[in-house]
Design a protein around this motif. Structure first.
Motif, mmCIF file in Angstrom:
data_model
loop_
_atom_site.group_PDB
_atom_site.id
_atom_site.type_symbol
_atom_site.label_atom_id
_atom_site.label_comp_id
_atom_site.label_asym_id
_atom_site.label_seq_id
_atom_site.Cartn_x
_atom_site.Cartn_y
_atom_site.Cartn_z
ATOM 1 N N HIS A 1 120.758 103.130 68.090
ATOM 2 C CA HIS A 1 119.622 102.324 69.410
ATOM 3 C C HIS A 1 119.216 100.956 68.479
ATOM 4 C CE1 HIS A 1 119.261 105.678 71.624
ATOM 5 N NE2 HIS A 1 118.630 105.461 72.017
ATOM 6 N N GLU A 2 118.901 101.291 67.663
ATOM 7 C CA GLU A 2 118.372 99.895 66.668
ATOM 8 C C GLU A 2 119.536 98.838 66.152
ATOM 9 O OE1 GLU A 2 116.617 98.277 62.513
ATOM 10 O OE2 GLU A 2 117.541 100.126 62.453
ATOM 11 N N MET A 3 121.269 99.049 66.874
ATOM 12 C CA MET A 3 121.872 97.946 66.383
ATOM 13 C C MET A 3 122.055 97.808 68.410
ATOM 14 S SD MET A 3 124.800 97.917 68.476
ATOM 15 C CE MET A 3 125.546 99.797 68.740
ATOM 16 N N VAL A 4 121.717 98.826 69.560
ATOM 17 C CA VAL A 4 121.953 97.711 70.601
ATOM 18 C C VAL A 4 119.786 97.462 70.933
ATOM 19 C CG1 VAL A 4 121.029 98.056 73.048
ATOM 20 C CG2 VAL A 4 122.513 99.631 71.760
ATOM 21 N N VAL A 5 118.970 97.317 70.284
ATOM 22 C CA VAL A 5 118.035 95.991 70.163
ATOM 23 C C VAL A 5 118.187 95.523 69.233
ATOM 24 C CG1 VAL A 5 115.635 95.997 68.918
ATOM 25 C CG2 VAL A 5 116.494 98.002 69.902
ATOM 26 N N LYS A 6 118.962 95.222 68.354
ATOM 27 C CA LYS A 6 119.717 93.987 67.946
ATOM 28 C C LYS A 6 120.271 92.637 68.591
ATOM 29 C CE LYS A 6 119.714 95.603 62.672
ATOM 30 N NZ LYS A 6 120.885 95.951 61.592
ATOM 31 N N LEU A 7 120.981 93.615 69.172
ATOM 32 C CA LEU A 7 122.238 92.994 69.960
ATOM 33 C C LEU A 7 121.840 91.895 71.184
ATOM 34 C CD1 LEU A 7 125.428 92.452 71.076
ATOM 35 C CD2 LEU A 7 125.101 94.878 72.110
ATOM 36 N N ALA A 8 120.605 92.687 71.581
ATOM 37 C CA ALA A 8 119.716 92.127 72.980
ATOM 38 C C ALA A 8 119.107 90.919 72.073
ATOM 39 C CB ALA A 8 118.907 93.303 73.420
ATOM 40 N N VAL A 9 118.621 90.830 70.990
ATOM 41 C CA VAL A 9 117.643 89.670 70.392
ATOM 42 C C VAL A 9 118.494 88.727 69.883
ATOM 43 C CG1 VAL A 9 116.037 89.217 67.924
ATOM 44 C CG2 VAL A 9 115.878 91.471 69.492
ATOM 45 N N GLU A 10 119.852 89.095 69.790
ATOM 46 C CA GLU A 10 120.701 88.359 68.906
ATOM 47 C C GLU A 10 121.094 87.247 69.935
ATOM 48 O OE1 GLU A 10 123.757 90.627 66.804
ATOM 49 O OE2 GLU A 10 122.241 90.232 64.906
ATOM 50 N N ASN A 11 121.321 88.248 71.583
ATOM 51 C CA ASN A 11 121.965 87.523 72.485
ATOM 52 C C ASN A 11 120.881 86.721 73.283
ATOM 53 O OD1 ASN A 11 124.186 88.600 72.247
ATOM 54 N ND2 ASN A 11 124.064 90.276 73.583
ATOM 55 N N GLU A 12 119.762 86.627 72.574
ATOM 56 C CA GLU A 12 118.396 85.883 73.481
ATOM 57 C C GLU A 12 118.412 86.526 74.769
ATOM 58 O OE1 GLU A 12 119.897 81.976 72.946
ATOM 59 O OE2 GLU A 12 119.125 82.035 70.548
ATOM 60 N N LEU A 13 118.489 87.856 74.876
ATOM 61 C CA LEU A 13 117.895 88.529 76.415
ATOM 62 C C LEU A 13 116.623 89.073 76.341
ATOM 63 C CD1 LEU A 13 121.258 90.349 76.744
ATOM 64 C CD2 LEU A 13 120.981 88.462 78.348
ATOM 65 N N SER A 14 115.538 88.756 77.522
ATOM 66 C CA SER A 14 115.110 88.670 77.853
ATOM 67 C C SER A 14 115.153 90.416 77.819
ATOM 68 C CB SER A 14 113.941 88.324 78.618
ATOM 69 O OG SER A 14 113.693 86.894 78.582
ATOM 70 N N THR A 15 114.598 91.626 77.368
ATOM 71 C CA THR A 15 114.438 92.725 77.494
ATOM 72 C C THR A 15 113.685 93.482 77.842
ATOM 73 O OG1 THR A 15 116.786 92.279 76.188
ATOM 74 C CG2 THR A 15 115.930 94.250 75.999
ATOM 75 N N LEU A 16 113.318 94.747 77.371
ATOM 76 C CA LEU A 16 112.889 95.872 78.059
ATOM 77 C C LEU A 16 113.474 97.524 78.193
ATOM 78 C CD1 LEU A 16 110.620 95.625 82.414
ATOM 79 C CD2 LEU A 16 110.922 94.119 80.030
ATOM 80 N N PHE A 17 112.917 97.663 76.769
ATOM 81 C CA PHE A 17 113.032 99.128 76.071
ATOM 82 C C PHE A 17 112.387 100.379 76.978
ATOM 83 C CE2 PHE A 17 114.407 95.398 73.874
ATOM 84 C CZ PHE A 17 115.640 95.182 73.383
ATOM 85 N N ILE A 18 113.136 101.402 77.516
ATOM 86 C CA ILE A 18 112.433 102.091 77.804
ATOM 87 C C ILE A 18 113.395 103.445 77.132
ATOM 88 C CG2 ILE A 18 112.095 103.529 79.977
ATOM 89 C CD1 ILE A 18 112.537 100.885 81.133
ATOM 90 N N GLY A 19 112.244 104.070 76.620
ATOM 91 C CA GLY A 19 112.222 105.853 75.473
ATOM 92 C C GLY A 19 111.765 105.810 74.727
ATOM 93 N N LYS A 20 111.548 106.814 74.243
ATOM 94 C CA LYS A 20 111.307 107.206 73.184
ATOM 95 C C LYS A 20 112.234 106.627 72.104
ATOM 96 C CE LYS A 20 108.765 111.380 74.240
ATOM 97 N NZ LYS A 20 109.198 112.956 74.413
#
Length: 432
Positions: A362-381
């Motif tokens: 899950h952290e890998m995915v968060v990092k990828l979204a940030v690195e791709n400079e994508l506006s992102t809503l992350f949902i879930g525990k």
């Protein structure tokens, strides 16, 4: 106690099978399966009252009626009946598995082959130890070719499903970070999916291999397959292809026997190109003309919330919320970054069944979204724990995200909506 041959005589007279009293049709066979929280033996009489010709039960207390057939184990009886029926069908059966893209690839193959053959394909995702037998028993005698999807979340499951479906041909779409908990890590995923190759080797079947995928090449070589048809981007394959663009829908060229053809597909996502090439390769192998293959691809429109492009009043949404794992999430986020829309938003939900790998993935995915400079809503525990560590909007539940979307409407965006099935992200679509 009835045996398989006796059951098969009933099946030939009543070739519709149900395991749910809500789907009873007149003259069907009702198999009273057990679950963790139910015992369908208790519904046998209700099924008969609703029109079932016979109810197959494994509890003697519910076998008093002449229309109740007693067997030692209902699930085993269903599986054995399907295995017996499959043996009566002298047709090619394409067994299909993989970590990502199974259902989309299955539907593409079905669409292509249906241009020439009476084609059966697994309905929806009936791809487990109950769904595969039900799929096989749905096949009528006029079917000329079948595509059977096989899912798994632990080793030996594909091996078991192959014994029921008895594929003559096979395809593994890919291997990725899916069901890591059940498989015991990525190497376990590879071992589990390779059970299809092992079955094809033993039974002299054909395997379609994406030569661009090093894991599939390694697995096929380890299985020592001797009937292999390759597809990929290089010209030496039986079918090769070159992606022109996928912004948002895919256009490409493909070649076979030294001749090239232009084609389109009603799918978004560069990651779907290899699924399209698989369908082309199989169509070409079974003798379809390039025109038939292209028509089949052009006539397929996704309707199952997998890479489905949906235009709402306010946005364009890539509906890909049927399921998710780290591999498919990575591909989806990279694809969103590559698209040319002026305003883009990723709305992504937790990925399930990752076991001990869950936090890191899950952290890998968060990092990828940030690195791709994508506006992102992350949902879930699983995503929410990173709220104070990374940029982005984090929500503990889809309900919290829904409140945010109601208060801050999204307009004129290209939106990726993706998460595991259990996150039920479809509830957010009306707000987009």
């Amino acid at each position: 106690m009835a045996n398989t041959e006796q059951l098969y005589k009933h099946y030939l007279n009543h070739p519709v099978v149900s395991t749910d009293t809500r789907t009873i049709t007149k003259g069907c066979l009702f198999f009273a399966l057990k679950g963790e929280n139910f015992d369908a033996n208790t519904f046998a009489e209700e099924a008969i009252a609703q029109g079932a010709a016979f109810a197959i039960v494994d509890n003697v207390e519910f076998s008093k009626s002449e229309q109740c057939i007693l067997v030692p184990d209902v699930l085993a009886a269903l599986q054995d009946l399907a295995k017996h029926h499959r043996k009566q069908l002298d047709i090619p059966v394409i067994g299909l598995t993989g970590s990502n893209g199974k259902t989309t690839t299955k539907e593409l193959i079905r669409a292509v082959l249906a241009e020439r053959f009476k084609t059966f394909a697994t309905k929806g995702n009936l791809n487990n130890h109950i769904g595969v037998p039900l799929s096989i028993l749905s096949m009528q005698s006029d079917v000329e070719i079948a595509v059977i999807e096989m899912g798994a979340n632990h080793q030996k499951e594909i091996e078991f499903l192959c014994e029921i479906a008895q594929p003559t041909h096979g395809l593994i779409t890919n291997v990725g970070m899916a069901h890591l908990d059940g498989f015991g890590g990525f190497e376990g995923v590879k071992k589990g999916k390779a059970e299809l190759f092992a079955y094809l080797k033993t039974h002299h079947g054909f395997a379609f291999i994406n030569r661009n995928n090093p894991y599939l090449l390694e697995m096929s070589q380890k299985a020592n397959l001797n009937k292999v048809i390759y597809y990929g981007t290089e010209k030496e394959n039986a079918v090769s292809g070159e992606l022109k663009h996928s912004d948002p829908l895919i256009e490409f060229d493909w070649s076979t026997k030294g001749i090239s053809y232009a084609a389109k597909a009603n799918l978004t996502g560069t990651y779907n190109f290899e699924n399209i090439l698989a369908a082309i390769c199989i169509g070409d192998f079974f003798g379809l003309t390039p025109s038939e293959i292209n028509n089949g691809l052009a006539n397929y429109f996704p309707t199952n919330n997998r890479s489905q492009l949906t235009k709402t009043e306010s946005n364009t949404v890539i509906c890909d919320f049927y399921n998710a794992n780290p591999s498919s999430m990575t591909a989806a986020l990279n694809n969103l970054k590559s698209l040319s829309a002026a305003h883009k938003l990723a709305i992504i939900g937790d990925m399930f069944e990752l076991g001990a790998e869950g936090p890191a993935q899950h952290e890998m995915v968060v990092k990828l979204a940030v690195e791709n400079e994508l506006s992102t809503l992350f949902i879930g525990k699983s995503f929410f724990v990173f709220k104070n560590k990374y940029d982005g909007q984090f929500f503990n539940t889809p309900i919290d995200a829904a409140k945010y979307l109601q208060e801050s409407p999204i307009k004129n965006n290209l939106v990726l909506l993706k998460g595991s099935r259990g996150m039920a992200l479809e509830q957010l679509l009306p707000l987009l």
